[in-house]
Motif scaffolding. Structure first.
Motif, PDB file in Angstrom:
ATOM      1  N   THR A 100       0.808  -1.225   0.000  1.00  0.00           N
ATOM      2  CA  THR A 100       0.000   0.000   0.000  1.00  0.00           C
ATOM      3  C   THR A 100       0.837   1.269   0.000  1.00  0.00           C
ATOM      4  OG1 THR A 100      -0.126  -0.073   2.422  1.00  0.00           O
ATOM      5  CG2 THR A 100      -1.913  -1.125   1.191  1.00  0.00           C
ATOM      6  N   GLY A 101       2.169   1.122   0.139  1.00  0.00           N
ATOM      7  CA  GLY A 101       3.043   2.282   0.173  1.00  0.00           C
ATOM      8  C   GLY A 101       2.928   3.088   1.456  1.00  0.00           C
ATOM      9  N   GLN A 102       2.539   2.420   2.561  1.00  0.00           N
ATOM     10  CA  GLN A 102       2.322   3.109   3.829  1.00  0.00           C
ATOM     11  C   GLN A 102       3.144   2.465   4.944  1.00  0.00           C
ATOM     12  OE1 GLN A 102       0.416   5.800   4.390  1.00  0.00           O
ATOM     13  NE2 GLN A 102      -0.361   5.930   2.296  1.00  0.00           N
ATOM     14  N   PRO A 103       3.627   3.274   5.897  1.00  0.00           N
ATOM     15  CA  PRO A 103       4.219   2.675   7.094  1.00  0.00           C
ATOM     16  C   PRO A 103       3.147   1.924   7.881  1.00  0.00           C
ATOM     17  CG  PRO A 103       4.260   5.098   7.213  1.00  0.00           C
ATOM     18  CD  PRO A 103       3.630   4.734   5.924  1.00  0.00           C
ATOM     19  N   ILE A 104       3.552   0.921   8.626  1.00  0.00           N
ATOM     20  CA  ILE A 104       2.585   0.061   9.307  1.00  0.00           C
ATOM     21  C   ILE A 104       1.711   0.840  10.282  1.00  0.00           C
ATOM     22  CG2 ILE A 104       2.378  -1.843  10.966  1.00  0.00           C
ATOM     23  CD1 ILE A 104       4.788  -3.152   9.579  1.00  0.00           C
ATOM     24  N   TYR A 105       2.276   1.816  11.000  1.00  0.00           N
ATOM     25  CA  TYR A 105       1.456   2.539  11.970  1.00  0.00           C
ATOM     26  C   TYR A 105       0.273   3.215  11.292  1.00  0.00           C
ATOM     27  CZ  TYR A 105       3.545   6.983  10.492  1.00  0.00           C
ATOM     28  OH  TYR A 105       3.939   8.065   9.752  1.00  0.00           O
ATOM     29  N   GLN A 106       0.448   3.616  10.022  1.00  0.00           N
ATOM     30  CA  GLN A 106      -0.655   4.244   9.292  1.00  0.00           C
ATOM     31  C   GLN A 106      -1.776   3.242   9.056  1.00  0.00           C
ATOM     32  OE1 GLN A 106      -0.087   7.753   8.304  1.00  0.00           O
ATOM     33  NE2 GLN A 106      -2.299   7.513   8.544  1.00  0.00           N
ATOM     34  N   LEU A 107      -1.417   1.999   8.787  1.00  0.00           N
ATOM     35  CA  LEU A 107      -2.410   0.950   8.572  1.00  0.00           C
ATOM     36  C   LEU A 107      -3.111   0.565   9.861  1.00  0.00           C
ATOM     37  CD1 LEU A 107      -0.293  -1.335   6.207  1.00  0.00           C
ATOM     38  CD2 LEU A 107      -1.845   0.528   5.579  1.00  0.00           C
ATOM     39  N   LEU A 108      -2.500   0.859  10.989  1.00  0.00           N
ATOM     40  CA  LEU A 108      -3.101   0.568  12.295  1.00  0.00           C
ATOM     41  C   LEU A 108      -3.979   1.707  12.797  1.00  0.00           C
ATOM     42  CD1 LEU A 108       0.037  -1.027  14.023  1.00  0.00           C
ATOM     43  CD2 LEU A 108      -1.982  -2.224  13.162  1.00  0.00           C
ATOM     44  N   GLY A 109      -4.165   2.729  11.962  1.00  0.00           N
ATOM     45  CA  GLY A 109      -5.024   3.829  12.350  1.00  0.00           C
ATOM     46  C   GLY A 109      -4.360   5.181  12.362  1.00  0.00           C
ATOM     47  N   GLY A 110      -3.078   5.211  12.104  1.00  0.00           N
ATOM     48  CA  GLY A 110      -2.366   6.482  12.054  1.00  0.00           C
ATOM     49  C   GLY A 110      -1.638   6.806  13.337  1.00  0.00           C
ATOM     50  N   ALA A 111      -0.865   7.866  13.293  1.00  0.00           N
ATOM     51  CA  ALA A 111       0.003   8.237  14.416  1.00  0.00           C
ATOM     52  C   ALA A 111      -0.795   8.933  15.516  1.00  0.00           C
ATOM     53  CB  ALA A 111       1.126   9.145  13.935  1.00  0.00           C
ATOM     54  N   CYS A 112      -0.602   8.479  16.733  1.00  0.00           N
ATOM     55  CA  CYS A 112      -1.150   9.144  17.920  1.00  0.00           C
ATOM     56  C   CYS A 112      -0.102  10.030  18.585  1.00  0.00           C
ATOM     57  CB  CYS A 112      -1.629   8.110  18.932  1.00  0.00           C
ATOM     58  SG  CYS A 112      -3.017   7.114  18.375  1.00  0.00           S
ATOM     59  N   HIS A 113       1.154   9.907  18.156  1.00  0.00           N
ATOM     60  CA  HIS A 113       2.259  10.648  18.753  1.00  0.00           C
ATOM     61  C   HIS A 113       3.163  11.145  17.622  1.00  0.00           C
ATOM     62  CE1 HIS A 113       1.024   8.332  22.339  1.00  0.00           C
ATOM     63  NE2 HIS A 113       1.060   7.288  21.527  1.00  0.00           N
ATOM     64  N   GLN A 114       3.806  12.258  17.823  1.00  0.00           N
ATOM     65  CA  GLN A 114       4.749  12.779  16.842  1.00  0.00           C
ATOM     66  C   GLN A 114       6.171  12.309  17.104  1.00  0.00           C
ATOM     67  OE1 GLN A 114       3.885  14.356  13.939  1.00  0.00           O
ATOM     68  NE2 GLN A 114       1.914  13.624  14.729  1.00  0.00           N
ATOM     69  N   LYS A 115       6.448  11.898  18.318  1.00  0.00           N
ATOM     70  CA  LYS A 115       7.712  11.263  18.667  1.00  0.00           C
ATOM     71  C   LYS A 115       7.452  10.344  19.851  1.00  0.00           C
ATOM     72  CE  LYS A 115       9.220  15.243  21.467  1.00  0.00           C
ATOM     73  NZ  LYS A 115      10.325  16.217  21.696  1.00  0.00           N
ATOM     74  N   MET A 116       8.296   9.338  20.012  1.00  0.00           N
ATOM     75  CA  MET A 116       8.059   8.344  21.042  1.00  0.00           C
ATOM     76  C   MET A 116       9.187   8.347  22.067  1.00  0.00           C
ATOM     77  SD  MET A 116       6.206   6.108  22.472  1.00  0.00           S
ATOM     78  CE  MET A 116       4.922   6.425  21.254  1.00  0.00           C
ATOM     79  N   ARG A 117       8.814   8.589  23.299  1.00  0.00           N
ATOM     80  CA  ARG A 117       9.781   8.618  24.381  1.00  0.00           C
ATOM     81  C   ARG A 117      10.370   7.223  24.593  1.00  0.00           C
ATOM     82  NH1 ARG A 117       8.679  10.175  30.749  1.00  0.00           N
ATOM     83  NH2 ARG A 117      10.787  10.876  31.223  1.00  0.00           N
ATOM     84  N   THR A 118      11.652   7.171  24.900  1.00  0.00           N
ATOM     85  CA  THR A 118      12.324   5.898  25.144  1.00  0.00           C
ATOM     86  C   THR A 118      12.908   5.851  26.550  1.00  0.00           C
ATOM     87  OG1 THR A 118      14.519   6.616  24.409  1.00  0.00           O
ATOM     88  CG2 THR A 118      13.004   5.801  22.710  1.00  0.00           C
ATOM     89  N   TYR A 119      13.219   4.644  26.975  1.00  0.00           N
ATOM     90  CA  TYR A 119      14.102   4.474  28.125  1.00  0.00           C
ATOM     91  C   TYR A 119      15.197   3.509  27.720  1.00  0.00           C
ATOM     92  CZ  TYR A 119      11.708   0.008  29.122  1.00  0.00           C
ATOM     93  OH  TYR A 119      11.182  -1.264  29.036  1.00  0.00           O
ATOM     94  N   ASN A 120      16.343   3.660  28.338  1.00  0.00           N
ATOM     95  CA  ASN A 120      17.471   2.784  28.024  1.00  0.00           C
ATOM     96  C   ASN A 120      17.526   1.624  29.006  1.00  0.00           C
ATOM     97  OD1 ASN A 120      20.108   2.186  26.635  1.00  0.00           O
ATOM     98  ND2 ASN A 120      20.833   2.388  28.743  1.00  0.00           N
ATOM     99  N   THR A 121      17.393   0.425  28.473  1.00  0.00           N
ATOM    100  CA  THR A 121      17.658  -0.755  29.281  1.00  0.00           C
ATOM    101  C   THR A 121      19.167  -0.931  29.365  1.00  0.00           C
ATOM    102  OG1 THR A 121      15.606  -1.954  28.981  1.00  0.00           O
ATOM    103  CG2 THR A 121      17.571  -3.277  29.226  1.00  0.00           C
ATOM    104  N   CYS A 122      19.676  -0.979  30.582  1.00  0.00           N
ATOM    105  CA  CYS A 122      21.119  -0.891  30.793  1.00  0.00           C
ATOM    106  C   CYS A 122      21.803  -2.242  30.641  1.00  0.00           C
ATOM    107  CB  CYS A 122      21.403  -0.262  32.153  1.00  0.00           C
ATOM    108  SG  CYS A 122      20.819   1.445  32.257  1.00  0.00           S
ATOM    109  N   ALA A 123      21.710  -2.789  29.438  1.00  0.00           N
ATOM    110  CA  ALA A 123      22.393  -4.034  29.084  1.00  0.00           C
ATOM    111  C   ALA A 123      23.688  -3.714  28.366  1.00  0.00           C
ATOM    112  CB  ALA A 123      21.500  -4.902  28.205  1.00  0.00           C
TER     113      ALA A 123
END
Length: 399
Positions: A100-123
């Motif tokens: 479909t030429g779309q990122p998967i999140y678009q197929l799941l209904g579209g973006a709810c966030h403009q950026k996604m906060r992360t945490y670092n797992t200290c491995a």
């Protein structure tokens, strides 16, 4: 469009990882991944799963998901069948996105966030090697050091590690300083000395950086309920963001007991598979944050249902990633499309080292946030160098 074959690839240098490529008659190839028991997953895919899906329409994702995940035996654990189904499901969504030429999140209904906060797992870079637990808990065990040996750092220099993460833009970190004690007593007892050793890590972080970074505590399901509560009573003063898998995650009642008494938010669990296990924990009021691993719970199709279930209970969601880069991509698409996603786990030691060798593209991490993907499908491919590796084991089953 029809599925013409399934190809699996694994490396001797990464014995826990296996990649699954679903080929179609239109030349679109979808990429999936799962973790642990790679040889067993490989055998199951080629003996059982591939014959079920070859010749089928890869866009019939829900139907194929039910065929592979449920089957007539109704698999609900996170074992080989579920891990194989998860990897194939991720690949099918990748095909859908490319078609479909779309990122998967678009197929799941579209973006709810403009950026996604992360945490670092200290491995560290070798965290998922077969010998890592022995190196951590045996006196005098060898320690591998380097720029991103965060697993050594959170024990030996936690204050400096926290400062380093803040400088990299991270606002949260996850550590597990009680695991050595659990291994020494099989999780049945925590001594005053062991308690103090674990607590000192949190104390040093708070003294050094205060509340400038959130600190999650991972317990890896290693403690019995009595010991887990003993730790929680002492740990609470350091304001951990959550206690992850504090006990074995097979009893909703015991976990609910922990949650009522611990005074620390409970996060769980990457070890659970399918909606039913999460439903039972949520219904028992045993969870505060839902964590799921897309390669163990049933893939994107099942994960989006679990995320919606968590949202119905007004619980936030934070996808797991301490395994492989393809699952990180899939998890990120789910997180962006889920209104209740609050974190995407990353391991900076992986992102800056071996993840780069496995796929063509990685998510863009900028000052502790992952950027919104733009490419169709997952947004990455398996690196050609993986299949050229002399230790690569490649199998294909097709029409």
């Amino acid at each position: 469009m029809r599925i013409t074959g399934i190809e699996t690839t694994r490396l001797k240098s990464q014995p826990n990882l296996i990649w699954v490529e679903v080929h179609t008659d239109e030349g679109i190839v979808g990429l999936g991944e799962t973790f642990r028991g790679a040889e067993a997953v490989e055998a199951y895919i080629h003996s059982m799963a591939a014959p079920l899906v070859c010749g089928q329409n890869p866009l019939d994702i829900e139907r194929l998901h039910r065929t592979l995940l449920r089957g007539y035996l109704g698999f609900n654990g996170s074992g080989v069948e579920t891990r194989a189904a998860s990897a194939i499901d991720i690949a099918l969504w990748d095909i859908f996105g490319q078609a479909t030429g779309q990122p998967i999140y678009q197929l799941l209904g579209g973006a709810c966030h403009q950026k996604m906060r992360t945490y670092n797992t200290c491995a560290g870079t070798d965290y998922n090697s077969r010998s890592i637990q022995r190196r951590l808990i045996e006196p005098g065990a060898e320690k591998v050091r380097g720029r991103y040996d965060d697993q050594i750092a959170f024990i030996e220099s936690p204050a400096e590690l926290a400062q380093s993460l803040i400088e990299d833009g991270f606002g949260a970190m996850k550590i597990w300083p009680f695991d050595g004690a659990a291994a020494a007593t099989d999780g049945q007892y925590v001594s005053a000395q062991q308690m103090r050793q674990g607590l000192e890590v949190f104390e040093k972080i708070r003294l050094a950086v205060g509340d400038r970074i959130e600190v999650m505590c991972e317990f890896h399901s290693m403690w019995n309920l009595t010991s887990a509560l003993s730790i929680a009573r002492e740990l609470k003063q350091y304001r951990p963001f959550w206690a992850e898998d504090p006990i074995k995650m097979d009893s909703s009642e015991a976990l609910a007991d922990y949650r009522r008494s611990a005074g620390i938010p409970v996060c769980g669990s990457e070890t659970l598979a399918a909606q039913g296990a999460f439903r039972d924990h949520l219904a028992a009021h045993a969870l505060d944050i839902v964590m799921l691993d897309l390669s163990w719970c049933g893939g994107i199709t099942e994960a989006r249902k679990i995320a919606s279930l968590a949202d119905a209970y007004q619980k936030p969601m934070a996808p797991h990633d301490c395994t492989g880069p393809v699952v990180l991509w899939a998890s990120l698409h789910l997180a962006f499309s889920s209104p209740n996603a609050i974190f995407q786990e990353v391991v900076r030691a992986f992102l800056h080292t071996f993840y780069r060798d496995l796929v063509t593209e990685l998510p863009v991490l900028n000052a502790g946030f992952l950027e919104l993907p733009t490419a169709p499908g997952l947004g990455t491919r398996l690196s050609p160098a993986v299949k050229r590796d002399e230790g690569a084991v490649i199998r294909r089953t097709g029409l």
